[in-house]
Structure formats: structure tokens, C-alpha cells
Design a protein around this motif. Sequence first.
Motif, PDB file in Angstrom:
ATOM      1  N   ASP A  20       0.832  -1.201   0.000  1.00  0.00           N
ATOM      2  CA  ASP A  20       0.000   0.000   0.000  1.00  0.00           C
ATOM      3  C   ASP A  20       0.873   1.260   0.000  1.00  0.00           C
ATOM      4  O   ASP A  20       0.610   2.211  -0.741  1.00  0.00           O
ATOM      5  N   ILE A  21       1.909   1.271   0.829  1.00  0.00           N
ATOM      6  CA  ILE A  21       2.814   2.431   0.885  1.00  0.00           C
ATOM      7  C   ILE A  21       3.573   2.575  -0.424  1.00  0.00           C
ATOM      8  O   ILE A  21       3.765   3.682  -0.930  1.00  0.00           O
ATOM      9  N   ASP A  27       2.447   6.954  -6.660  1.00  0.00           N
ATOM     10  CA  ASP A  27       1.508   8.029  -7.020  1.00  0.00           C
ATOM     11  C   ASP A  27       2.088   9.400  -6.711  1.00  0.00           C
ATOM     12  O   ASP A  27       1.809  10.377  -7.415  1.00  0.00           O
ATOM     13  N   ASP A  28       2.864   9.494  -5.632  1.00  0.00           N
ATOM     14  CA  ASP A  28       3.443  10.775  -5.199  1.00  0.00           C
ATOM     15  C   ASP A  28       4.863  10.992  -5.727  1.00  0.00           C
ATOM     16  O   ASP A  28       5.529  11.941  -5.319  1.00  0.00           O
ATOM     17  N   GLN A  35       8.547   8.070   1.110  1.00  0.00           N
ATOM     18  CA  GLN A  35       7.129   8.149   1.481  1.00  0.00           C
ATOM     19  C   GLN A  35       6.951   7.916   2.979  1.00  0.00           C
ATOM     20  O   GLN A  35       6.204   8.633   3.633  1.00  0.00           O
ATOM     21  N   ILE A  36       7.642   6.919   3.524  1.00  0.00           N
ATOM     22  CA  ILE A  36       7.556   6.642   4.955  1.00  0.00           C
ATOM     23  C   ILE A  36       8.057   7.851   5.745  1.00  0.00           C
ATOM     24  O   ILE A  36       7.429   8.284   6.718  1.00  0.00           O
ATOM     25  N   ASP A  65      -6.498   7.624   0.023  1.00  0.00           N
ATOM     26  CA  ASP A  65      -6.712   7.517  -1.418  1.00  0.00           C
ATOM     27  C   ASP A  65      -5.491   6.833  -2.035  1.00  0.00           C
ATOM     28  O   ASP A  65      -4.625   7.480  -2.583  1.00  0.00           O
ATOM     29  N   ILE A  66      -5.450   5.512  -1.897  1.00  0.00           N
ATOM     30  CA  ILE A  66      -4.294   4.780  -2.413  1.00  0.00           C
ATOM     31  C   ILE A  66      -4.725   3.698  -3.383  1.00  0.00           C
ATOM     32  O   ILE A  66      -5.835   3.277  -3.391  1.00  0.00           O
TER      33      ILE A  66
END
Length: 66
Positions: A20-21, A27-28, A35-36, A65-66
Motif C-alpha cells: 500500500d505504501i 503516485d506521489d 514516502q515513509i 486515497d491509495i
Amino acid sequence: MGDMKKKQVPLRLSEKLYNDIAAWAEDDFRSVNGQIEYLLTECVRQRKKNGKYVSEHLDEPLELDI
């Protein structure tokens, strides 16, 4: 964070959470590590803003929103 020396910490995540991460990071346009770090930074910033360690809405389902 720039020139600040970074600490390495071992981190164990479930495969689902990691995936998920990883999807969210993609996406980012970040690495999983980035991200973490971003998510932890945002949590700490929010805590400093309202002076609480945990969200008032901790028992509510997350709307990610993933």
C-alpha cells in the motif's frame, strides 16, 4: 532535511502495508523510504500543532486515497 545526517532504523512491515505504501509512493513520485519519511514527518508536524500524540479520530476508519 538537506544536510542533516540520517539515522537508519530497522522497520518491519506487513506485506500488505508495504505494498500500500509502495503504491502511494509511486503516485506521489517518491521512493518507499521517502514516502515513509514524509508520512512520519507529517504525523509529527500534526502532533506539534495540536499538542497530542494521537489523533482524536484514532478509532475512525482511515480514508486513504491509495
